[in-house]
Scaffold this motif. Structure first.
Motif, PDB file in Angstrom:
ATOM      1  N   ALA A   1       0.856  -1.178   0.000  1.00 32.90           N
ATOM      2  CA  ALA A   1       0.000   0.000   0.000  1.00 32.90           C
ATOM      3  C   ALA A   1       0.896   1.233   0.000  1.00 32.90           C
ATOM      4  N   ARG A   2       0.490   2.267  -0.687  1.00 31.88           N
ATOM      5  CA  ARG A   2       1.281   3.502  -0.683  1.00 31.88           C
ATOM      6  C   ARG A   2       1.195   4.133   0.702  1.00 31.88           C
ATOM      7  N   PRO A   3       2.321   4.581   1.246  1.00 30.62           N
ATOM      8  CA  PRO A   3       2.317   5.152   2.597  1.00 30.62           C
ATOM      9  C   PRO A   3       1.441   6.393   2.723  1.00 30.62           C
ATOM     10  N   ASP A   4       1.276   7.130   1.631  1.00 25.20           N
ATOM     11  CA  ASP A   4       0.470   8.355   1.686  1.00 25.20           C
ATOM     12  C   ASP A   4      -0.983   8.116   1.293  1.00 25.20           C
ATOM     13  N   ALA A   5      -1.350   6.866   1.022  1.00 20.53           N
ATOM     14  CA  ALA A   5      -2.707   6.554   0.576  1.00 20.53           C
ATOM     15  C   ALA A   5      -3.670   6.497   1.763  1.00 20.53           C
ATOM     16  N   VAL A   6      -4.920   6.791   1.465  1.00 15.99           N
ATOM     17  CA  VAL A   6      -5.966   6.736   2.485  1.00 15.99           C
ATOM     18  C   VAL A   6      -6.277   5.290   2.843  1.00 15.99           C
ATOM     19  N   SER A   7      -6.270   4.417   1.843  1.00 13.84           N
ATOM     20  CA  SER A   7      -6.568   3.019   2.126  1.00 13.84           C
ATOM     21  C   SER A   7      -5.430   2.131   1.644  1.00 13.84           C
ATOM     22  N   GLY A   8      -5.429   0.913   2.151  1.00  7.88           N
ATOM     23  CA  GLY A   8      -4.372  -0.027   1.830  1.00  7.88           C
ATOM     24  C   GLY A   8      -4.859  -1.138   0.928  1.00  7.88           C
ATOM     25  N   LYS A   9      -4.453  -2.354   1.222  1.00  5.68           N
ATOM     26  CA  LYS A   9      -4.767  -3.531   0.419  1.00  5.68           C
ATOM     27  C   LYS A   9      -5.833  -4.372   1.102  1.00  5.68           C
ATOM     28  N   GLY A  10      -6.384  -5.300   0.343  1.00  2.00           N
ATOM     29  CA  GLY A  10      -7.312  -6.271   0.902  1.00  2.00           C
ATOM     30  C   GLY A  10      -8.674  -5.711   1.236  1.00  2.00           C
ATOM     31  N   HIS A  11      -9.422  -6.494   1.993  1.00  2.00           N
ATOM     32  CA  HIS A  11     -10.789  -6.146   2.355  1.00  2.00           C
ATOM     33  C   HIS A  11     -10.841  -4.820   3.114  1.00  2.00           C
ATOM     34  N   LEU A  12     -11.629  -3.917   2.609  1.00  2.00           N
ATOM     35  CA  LEU A  12     -11.809  -2.577   3.172  1.00  2.00           C
ATOM     36  C   LEU A  12     -10.519  -1.762   3.207  1.00  2.00           C
ATOM     37  N   GLY A  13      -9.511  -2.188   2.439  1.00  2.00           N
ATOM     38  CA  GLY A  13      -8.261  -1.433   2.351  1.00  2.00           C
ATOM     39  C   GLY A  13      -7.534  -1.284   3.673  1.00  2.00           C
ATOM     40  N   GLN A  14      -7.631  -2.296   4.529  1.00  2.00           N
ATOM     41  CA  GLN A  14      -7.073  -2.215   5.880  1.00  2.00           C
ATOM     42  C   GLN A  14      -5.637  -2.704   6.007  1.00  2.00           C
ATOM     43  N   TRP A  15      -5.139  -3.413   5.006  1.00  2.00           N
ATOM     44  CA  TRP A  15      -3.882  -4.142   5.143  1.00  2.00           C
ATOM     45  C   TRP A  15      -2.726  -3.378   4.506  1.00  2.00           C
ATOM     46  N   PRO A  16      -1.525  -3.416   5.112  1.00  2.00           N
ATOM     47  CA  PRO A  16      -0.391  -2.660   4.588  1.00  2.00           C
ATOM     48  C   PRO A  16       0.238  -3.269   3.338  1.00  2.00           C
ATOM     49  N   ALA A  17      -0.014  -4.558   3.117  1.00  2.00           N
ATOM     50  CA  ALA A  17       0.577  -5.234   1.963  1.00  2.00           C
ATOM     51  C   ALA A  17      -0.290  -6.411   1.559  1.00  2.00           C
ATOM     52  N   GLU A  18      -0.090  -6.822   0.315  1.00  2.00           N
ATOM     53  CA  GLU A  18      -0.809  -7.956  -0.241  1.00  2.00           C
ATOM     54  C   GLU A  18       0.224  -8.896  -0.850  1.00  2.00           C
ATOM     55  N   LEU A  19       0.033 -10.180  -0.667  1.00  2.00           N
ATOM     56  CA  LEU A  19       0.914 -11.171  -1.259  1.00  2.00           C
ATOM     57  C   LEU A  19       0.146 -11.916  -2.329  1.00  2.00           C
ATOM     58  N   CYS A  20       0.583 -11.794  -3.579  1.00  2.00           N
ATOM     59  CA  CYS A  20      -0.004 -12.531  -4.697  1.00  2.00           C
ATOM     60  C   CYS A  20       0.705 -13.885  -4.719  1.00  2.00           C
ATOM     61  N   VAL A  21       0.054 -14.895  -4.214  1.00  2.00           N
ATOM     62  CA  VAL A  21       0.669 -16.182  -3.914  1.00  2.00           C
ATOM     63  C   VAL A  21       0.873 -17.030  -5.163  1.00  2.00           C
ATOM     64  N   SER A  22       2.094 -17.583  -5.277  1.00  2.00           N
ATOM     65  CA  SER A  22       2.402 -18.505  -6.365  1.00  2.00           C
ATOM     66  C   SER A  22       2.572 -19.936  -5.857  1.00  2.00           C
ATOM     67  N   SER A  23       2.940 -20.097  -4.583  1.00  2.00           N
ATOM     68  CA  SER A  23       3.015 -21.440  -4.000  1.00  2.00           C
ATOM     69  C   SER A  23       2.773 -21.384  -2.499  1.00  2.00           C
ATOM     70  N   VAL A  24       2.252 -22.489  -1.996  1.00  2.00           N
ATOM     71  CA  VAL A  24       1.908 -22.609  -0.574  1.00  2.00           C
ATOM     72  C   VAL A  24       2.426 -23.953  -0.079  1.00  2.00           C
ATOM     73  N   ARG A  25       3.044 -23.932   1.087  1.00  2.00           N
ATOM     74  CA  ARG A  25       3.507 -25.176   1.709  1.00  2.00           C
ATOM     75  C   ARG A  25       3.031 -25.197   3.150  1.00  2.00           C
ATOM     76  N   ARG A  26       2.305 -26.233   3.506  1.00  2.00           N
ATOM     77  CA  ARG A  26       1.841 -26.359   4.891  1.00  2.00           C
ATOM     78  C   ARG A  26       3.002 -26.832   5.763  1.00  2.00           C
ATOM     79  N   LEU A  27       3.147 -26.188   6.887  1.00  2.00           N
ATOM     80  CA  LEU A  27       4.223 -26.523   7.823  1.00  2.00           C
ATOM     81  C   LEU A  27       3.681 -27.456   8.894  1.00  2.00           C
ATOM     82  N   GLN A  28       4.441 -28.473   9.212  1.00  5.16           N
ATOM     83  CA  GLN A  28       4.034 -29.416  10.262  1.00  5.16           C
ATOM     84  C   GLN A  28       4.374 -28.827  11.610  1.00  5.16           C
ATOM     85  N   GLU A  29       3.523 -29.085  12.559  1.00  4.40           N
ATOM     86  CA  GLU A  29       3.754 -28.543  13.907  1.00  4.40           C
ATOM     87  C   GLU A  29       4.410 -29.537  14.802  1.00  4.40           C
TER      88      GLU A  29
END
Length: 135
Positions: free
Chosen positions: A107-135
Motif C-alpha cells: 500500500a502507498r504510505p500516503d494513501a488513504v486506504s491499503g490492500k485487501g478487504h476494506l483497504g485495511q492491510w499494509p501489503a498484499e501477497l499474490c501467492v504462487s506457491s503454498v507449503r503447509r508446515l508441520q507442527e
C-alpha cells in the motif's frame, strides 16, 4: 515438512498474469529470499514487486484471506498480518501454519486506504506457491 501447493498465476491487483510470470521468472533466477512476516508488514514498500517467502498462520473465510503471525492466531479480524491474493479462501485449513511464496504489492504510505478487504492491510501477497508446515 509438507508438500507444496502450486497455484496458477493469474491477475492480482494491478499485476496481470504475464507480468507476474515475468517478475517471478527473473526473481526465481536471482533466488527467493525468506522474510519475517513482521518485517514485511512493518516495511511493505521495501518489498514492493519482490518475490518473497514468508511464514505465518493463514486465516481464510468470508471477506478474509490473510497471513497472520502464529499460530496460534490471537484475533483473526485484527489487521496484524498481510492480505493474501491468488488462492481461494476455502482451499486451505484456517489458522494453520503455512509458508507462502509470492509477489508483494505494498500500500502507498500516503494513501488513504491499503490492500485487501476494506483497504485495511499494509501489503498484499499474490501467492504462487503454498507449503503447509508441520507442527
Amino acid at each position: 515438512l509438507g508438500a507444496a501447493l502450486i497455484t496458477p498465476f493469474r491477475s492480482c491487483g494491478s499485476l496481470d498474469g504475464p507480468a507476474i510470470r515475468r517478475l517471478a521468472r527473473r526473481q526465481i533466477e536471482a533466488g527467493v529470499h525468506s522474510f519475517a512476516l513482521e518485517e514485511l508488514r512493518a516495511h511493505p514498500v521495501r518489498f514492493q514487486g519482490r518475490l518473497v517467502k514468508v511464514r505465518g498462520a493463514y486465516v481464510g473465510g468470508w471477506e478474509m484471506s490473510a497471513l497472520h503471525p502464529g499460530p496460534p492466531v490471537r484475533d483473526p479480524w485484527a489487521v496484524d498480518g498481510i492480505w493474501v491474493e491468488g488462492i481461494a479462501p476455502v482451499t486451505l485449513p484456517t489458522e494453520q501454519a503455512f509458508e507462502m511464496t509470492g509477489i508483494v504489492s505494498a500500500a502507498r504510505p500516503d494513501a488513504v486506504s491499503g490492500k485487501g478487504h476494506l483497504g485495511q492491510w499494509p501489503a498484499e501477497l499474490c501467492v504462487s506457491s503454498v507449503r503447509r508446515l508441520q507442527e
